[in-house]
Write a protein that holds these residues in place. Structure first.
Motif, PDB file in Angstrom:
ATOM      1  N   UNK A  68     -25.235 -27.309  16.355  1.00 19.49           N
ATOM      2  CA  UNK A  68     -24.901 -27.968  15.096  1.00 19.49           C
ATOM      3  C   UNK A  68     -26.164 -28.372  14.343  1.00 19.49           C
ATOM      4  N   UNK A  69     -27.229 -28.637  15.071  1.00 18.03           N
ATOM      5  CA  UNK A  69     -28.485 -29.015  14.437  1.00 18.03           C
ATOM      6  C   UNK A  69     -29.433 -27.856  14.194  1.00 18.03           C
ATOM      7  N   UNK A  70     -29.004 -26.639  14.504  1.00 25.39           N
ATOM      8  CA  UNK A  70     -29.854 -25.454  14.359  1.00 25.39           C
ATOM      9  C   UNK A  70     -29.549 -24.765  13.027  1.00 25.39           C
ATOM     10  N   UNK A  71     -30.537 -24.689  12.146  1.00 29.52           N
ATOM     11  CA  UNK A  71     -30.327 -24.112  10.824  1.00 29.52           C
ATOM     12  C   UNK A  71     -30.158 -22.597  10.853  1.00 29.52           C
ATOM     13  N   UNK A  72     -30.469 -21.975  11.990  1.00 30.38           N
ATOM     14  CA  UNK A  72     -30.352 -20.513  12.054  1.00 30.38           C
ATOM     15  C   UNK A  72     -28.963 -20.057  12.486  1.00 30.38           C
ATOM     16  N   UNK A  73     -28.081 -21.013  12.796  1.00 25.37           N
ATOM     17  CA  UNK A  73     -26.713 -20.653  13.162  1.00 25.37           C
ATOM     18  C   UNK A  73     -25.732 -21.462  12.317  1.00 25.37           C
ATOM     19  N   UNK A  74     -24.494 -20.992  12.276  1.00 20.37           N
ATOM     20  CA  UNK A  74     -23.449 -21.719  11.572  1.00 20.37           C
ATOM     21  C   UNK A  74     -22.163 -21.633  12.386  1.00 20.37           C
ATOM     22  N   UNK A  75     -21.597 -22.777  12.709  1.00 20.97           N
ATOM     23  CA  UNK A  75     -20.349 -22.829  13.464  1.00 20.97           C
ATOM     24  C   UNK A  75     -19.194 -22.663  12.490  1.00 20.97           C
ATOM     25  N   UNK A  76     -18.410 -21.605  12.677  1.00 21.97           N
ATOM     26  CA  UNK A  76     -17.283 -21.328  11.790  1.00 21.97           C
ATOM     27  C   UNK A  76     -15.944 -21.734  12.382  1.00 21.97           C
ATOM     28  N   UNK A  77     -15.871 -21.870  13.722  1.00 20.78           N
ATOM     29  CA  UNK A  77     -14.585 -22.169  14.338  1.00 20.78           C
ATOM     30  C   UNK A  77     -14.790 -22.860  15.681  1.00 20.78           C
ATOM     31  N   UNK A  78     -13.873 -23.754  15.999  1.00 20.36           N
ATOM     32  CA  UNK A  78     -13.872 -24.438  17.299  1.00 20.36           C
ATOM     33  C   UNK A  78     -12.490 -24.260  17.927  1.00 20.36           C
ATOM     34  N   UNK A  79     -12.449 -24.316  19.261  1.00 15.87           N
ATOM     35  CA  UNK A  79     -11.198 -24.052  19.960  1.00 15.87           C
ATOM     36  C   UNK A  79     -11.119 -24.883  21.235  1.00 15.87           C
ATOM     37  N   UNK A  80      -9.991 -25.512  21.450  1.00 18.74           N
ATOM     38  CA  UNK A  80      -9.735 -26.224  22.700  1.00 18.74           C
ATOM     39  C   UNK A  80      -8.228 -26.425  22.832  1.00 18.74           C
ATOM     40  N   UNK A  84      -6.956 -33.370  20.288  1.00 19.27           N
ATOM     41  CA  UNK A  84      -7.917 -34.408  19.926  1.00 19.27           C
ATOM     42  C   UNK A  84      -9.344 -33.896  19.998  1.00 19.27           C
ATOM     43  N   UNK A  85      -9.663 -33.140  21.044  1.00 18.80           N
ATOM     44  CA  UNK A  85     -11.029 -32.637  21.209  1.00 18.80           C
ATOM     45  C   UNK A  85     -11.390 -31.631  20.124  1.00 18.80           C
ATOM     46  N   UNK A  86     -10.484 -30.695  19.863  1.00 17.06           N
ATOM     47  CA  UNK A  86     -10.835 -29.665  18.880  1.00 17.06           C
ATOM     48  C   UNK A  86     -10.910 -30.237  17.471  1.00 17.06           C
ATOM     49  N   UNK A  87     -10.051 -31.197  17.145  1.00 20.77           N
ATOM     50  CA  UNK A  87     -10.112 -31.786  15.804  1.00 20.77           C
ATOM     51  C   UNK A  87     -11.350 -32.660  15.640  1.00 20.77           C
ATOM     52  N   UNK A  88     -11.758 -33.337  16.695  1.00 20.34           N
ATOM     53  CA  UNK A  88     -13.000 -34.123  16.629  1.00 20.34           C
ATOM     54  C   UNK A  88     -14.198 -33.211  16.416  1.00 20.34           C
ATOM     55  N   UNK A  89     -14.200 -32.063  17.089  1.00 23.86           N
ATOM     56  CA  UNK A  89     -15.290 -31.097  16.920  1.00 23.86           C
ATOM     57  C   UNK A  89     -15.289 -30.534  15.507  1.00 23.86           C
ATOM     58  N   UNK A 101     -14.900 -26.146   5.894  1.00 28.89           N
ATOM     59  CA  UNK A 101     -14.771 -24.726   6.207  1.00 28.89           C
ATOM     60  C   UNK A 101     -14.487 -24.425   7.677  1.00 28.89           C
ATOM     61  N   UNK A 102     -14.732 -25.374   8.566  1.00 27.60           N
ATOM     62  CA  UNK A 102     -14.608 -25.082   9.997  1.00 27.60           C
ATOM     63  C   UNK A 102     -13.139 -24.951  10.406  1.00 27.60           C
ATOM     64  N   UNK A 103     -12.800 -23.824  11.009  1.00 28.07           N
ATOM     65  CA  UNK A 103     -11.439 -23.604  11.500  1.00 28.07           C
ATOM     66  C   UNK A 103     -11.267 -24.268  12.864  1.00 28.07           C
ATOM     67  N   UNK A 104     -10.025 -24.585  13.189  1.00 25.81           N
ATOM     68  CA  UNK A 104      -9.715 -25.366  14.390  1.00 25.81           C
ATOM     69  C   UNK A 104      -8.519 -24.705  15.086  1.00 25.81           C
TER      70      UNK A 104
END
Length: 331
Positions: A68-80, A84-89, A101-104
């Motif tokens: 999340x702190x790396x400017x060379x990557x972009x998180x587009x989606x999280x899954x769990x 509660x965990x996935x929505x917090x992420x 923009x982040x999908x869940x």
């Protein structure tokens, strides 16, 4: 010949003259943020690695914060499987990027359907490592998967062969190889500082044995059937799905390889490296009691014997003994 009633052909100049407003709009300066061009310490969007991150338990914490702190990557989606965990992420990603923009997702397959995701982090319990990684590789994605790479030897062979066939990058979380003390010990062993190695001790410890657990109500928002995945069905209990290091799912063979797949995935890897056996392996494994042995272990052909949880001399995680000396590494 043209008739007087015919309109003159429209030349480029005439078009421009008659479109003064439009021309002004086109000619107005366009301000492009430096971040979009990769200036000012930013990586251009076209150069970023796009990620889908799967499994938000204990091991994901470090991976998530670093990416999340790396400017060379972009998180587009999280899954769990835990809502509660996935929505917090998801909320953490959107807050960091300043957008929505982040999908869940509850199902990892939805990440695999997306062509805009380059790679996946698979940080689930061990029994999901190979099924999810295979899905990712087969849909054109690269994979970082936590150790142990697989629950069984057959699974591991299948995943490695699939990655090779698809030309995918498959990285396994063996961070101990990056620690300087282990690297130095390996260097000393491989360069003959302690002579010919005859015995190695590896300290793994043990998780508490799995026990029969009473059935408990499944928490709202937790997809227990998907958590179980390809494993046999057992009644839900919070201690079965818990990911702590005092046991939890790691105490059950259905979901993990116990300490052999936990610390063993690190220590035995270092031993393989030190002996130059990355592309080979031991001759045979033996249980406690084999030929009177008090310890579990394995032996290399014409090489050293490795004992698990032998007390050794130094109380180190790994101890190498040769005919000229010994080395202990890790505490």
């Amino acid at each position: 010949m043209m008739k007087k009633t015919d309109k003159a052909p429209i030349s480029r100049r005439n078009l421009l003259r008659s479109s003064g407003v439009a021309v002004a709009a086109v000619a107005a300066p366009t301000v492009i943020p430096s971040s979009a061009l990769g200036f000012g310490g930013f990586t251009a969007p076209s150069e970023r690695i796009t990620l889908g991150m799967i499994g938000f338990g204990l091991m994901m914490r470090g991976h998530f914060s670093r990416n999340l702190g790396d400017k060379s990557v972009q998180i587009l989606a999280v899954c769990d499987v835990d809502k509660k965990k996935r929505e917090a992420a998801r909320d953490a990603v959107n807050q960091k990027y300043g957008n929505n923009d982040c999908a869940c997702y509850n199902e990892h397959e939805k990440i695999m359907e997306r062509g805009d995701i380059d790679a996946c982090f698979v940080i689930t319990p061990d029994h999901w490592h190979v099924p999810i990684s295979l899905d990712a590789i087969r849909t054109g994605k690269d994979v970082y998967v936590e150790k142990p790479m697989s629950l069984t030897i057959r699974e591991g062979r299948l995943l490695a062969d699939t990655a090779r066939r698809h030309g995918a990058i498959l990285q396994v979380g063996s961070q101990q190889r990056s620690e300087s003390s282990f690297g130095k010990a390996v260097e000393m062993v491989r360069n003959g500082w302690i002579g010919k190695v005859h015995t190695i001790y590896a300290r793994l410890g043990r998780f508490p044995d799995g026990v029969v657990l009473p059935e408990q109500p499944i928490p709202e928002g937790f997809d227990y059937d998907r958590w179980l995945g390809p494993t046999p069905w057992f009644p839900y209990n919070a201690n079965r799905v818990k990911g702590n290091y005092g046991g939890g799912w790691r105490s059950y063979w259905e979901y993990g390889a116990r300490k052999n797949g936990d610390w063993g995935a690190h220590h035995y890897d270092i031993i393989q490296w030190a002996l130059g056996m990355d592309h080979s392996g031991p001759e045979f494994f033996f249980p406690i009691g084999y030929n009177g042995s008090e310890y579990q272990g394995y032996k290399y052909k014409n090489g050293p014997t490795i004992y698990r949880d032998h007390p050794g001399k130094f109380g180190s995680m790994i101890e190498f003994y040769g005919d000229k000396g010994s080395i202990g590494v890790g505490r």
